[in-house]
Scaffold this active site. Structure first.
Site, mmCIF file in Angstrom:
data_model
loop_
_atom_site.group_PDB
_atom_site.id
_atom_site.type_symbol
_atom_site.label_atom_id
_atom_site.label_comp_id
_atom_site.label_asym_id
_atom_site.label_seq_id
_atom_site.Cartn_x
_atom_site.Cartn_y
_atom_site.Cartn_z
ATOM 1 N N SER A 33 44.138 44.270 45.900
ATOM 2 C CA SER A 33 43.828 45.556 45.288
ATOM 3 C C SER A 33 45.105 46.372 45.256
ATOM 4 O O SER A 33 45.922 46.273 46.174
ATOM 5 C CB SER A 33 42.758 46.283 46.104
ATOM 6 N N LYS A 87 29.498 41.021 36.887
ATOM 7 C CA LYS A 87 28.973 41.227 35.545
ATOM 8 C C LYS A 87 29.619 42.466 34.928
ATOM 9 O O LYS A 87 29.997 43.356 35.694
ATOM 10 C CB LYS A 87 27.453 41.365 35.557
ATOM 11 N N ASP A 165 27.043 48.769 30.189
ATOM 12 C CA ASP A 165 27.426 48.316 31.546
ATOM 13 C C ASP A 165 26.182 48.239 32.447
ATOM 14 O O ASP A 165 25.930 47.194 33.054
ATOM 15 C CB ASP A 165 28.519 49.220 32.138
#
Ligand code: NAP
Length: 303
Positions: A33, A87, A165
């Site tokens: 990250s 997803k 989304d």
């Protein structure tokens, strides 16, 4: 098995980190990250460095937004790692076809996860609908984007999908439980004047199936799917977690595992079986809505 988690943002902290920590199959061995870290876990800021430094980590889970995800997935698969995708699995369908071919060539597992398919009512609703004729179905997926995606401007950038989304979660359930496939016939999309993706969408599918997605709902939130058949009605409420048959609460069968623990258990199974699972059906409907949708401009939106 050792796993690296990429993207220490909202969903990683809320779901991935605890699901891995409580899993008998997985050990969180590293994070990647630019800013985030997990206490006690080796942290990298760059995936290439992690892949080079930690050959013992055989699986990479990507919890970053869809647009940057392809390059990370490609790097991990090229380095011989199994890959698990949040997803929606990518920004475009072609990206995922390319990853699927690459994973096959490399002999690694690729899993396009759909967390809502693991919700408690989904498997029992699918079993109840098997062999039945659908006469009508309606999805209502209305939530407050300010509550669930505070400050996440990427959802309104190209490839961020806007209201799809969350809406794609409903479509992931629909495509899992319907006894036969359907396709999109028409859509109406509302784009805020200052944004690149829709904030609301109404969809019409074959088979008298409709959907109403809206990101402007304050107060109670609604994540319902109602399906009628000549033999009765089934409804999935609370994002696929509550089952109702003919208006009465019904007991689900998949009550053992929550969504993210179930995804990580599935990934472990797929690797053990040397298989991939790539299902793009929910994303095809979103792509078709963007292709066919009638667009209207609505009030500008700011967080
Ligand atoms: P997020 O918090 O905005 O971002 C997740 C991480 O992605 C951040 O740690 C950020 O890491 C990294 N990131 C953002 N832009 C990047 C870029 N251009 N390049 C590399 N890394 C980047 O998003 P999120 O809500 O967790 O969502 C991530 C994915 O999970 C999405 O596909 C979403 O649909 C899915 N999801 C979200 C939820 C939810 O409730 N939020 C629920 C289920 C699934 P840095 O620290 O490096 O900046």
């Amino acid at each position: 098995m050792k796993i690296a988690l990429v993207g220490i943002g909202k969903i990683a902290v809320d779901q991935h980190v605890p699901a891995i920590a409580n899993s008998p199959d997985w050990e969180l061995a590293a994070t990647v990250s630019r800013a985030g870290t997990v206490d006690g876990i080796e942290a990298f800021t760059d995936i290439a460095t992690m892949l080079e430094a930690r050959p013992d980590i055989t699986t990479v889970s990507l919890a970053i937004p869809p647009v940057p995800r392809f390059a990370y997935a490609q790097a991990a698969i090229r380095a011989g790692r199994h890959v698990m995708l949040e997803k929606p699995p990518g920004a475009t369908l072609a990206e995922i076809h390319a990853l699927q071919a690459l994973a096959q060539a490399q002999g690694v597992t690729l899993y396009t996860t759909w967390h809502s398919r693991m919700a408690h009512a989904v498997a029992p609703a699918k079993a109840w609908l098997a062999g039945k004729t659908i006469t009508r179905a309606h999805i209502i997926w209305r939530e407050d984007v300010r509550k669930w995606h505070p400050g996440q401007d990427w959802v309104f950038e190209p490839g961020g999908m806007g209201v799809f989304d969350p809406g794609i979660n409903a479509l992931s359930i629909l495509t899992e439980i319907l006894p036969a496939p359907v396709h999109l016939q028409a859509a109406e999309l509302e784009f805020p004047a200052n944004r690149q993706t829709p904030i609301a969408a109404r969809l019409q599918f074959t088979g008298n199936i409709t959907a109403d997605f809206d990101w402007r709902q304050t107060g109670p939130q609604t994540w319902d799917i109602e399906i009628d058949t000549p033999d009765g009605k089934v409804a999935l409420r609370m994002g696929g977690n509550l089952l109702e048959i003919d208006g009465q609460p019904a007991q689900g069968e998949n009550t053992i595992m929550d969504e993210y623990p179930a995804l990580y258990a599935r990934m472990a199974d797929l690797i053990c079986q040397s298989r991939s699972e790539v299902d793009l059906a929910p994303m095809v409907h979103v792509a078709d809505a963007m292709t066919l949708g009638r667009r209207t401009e609505t009030e500008a939106f700011d967080f």
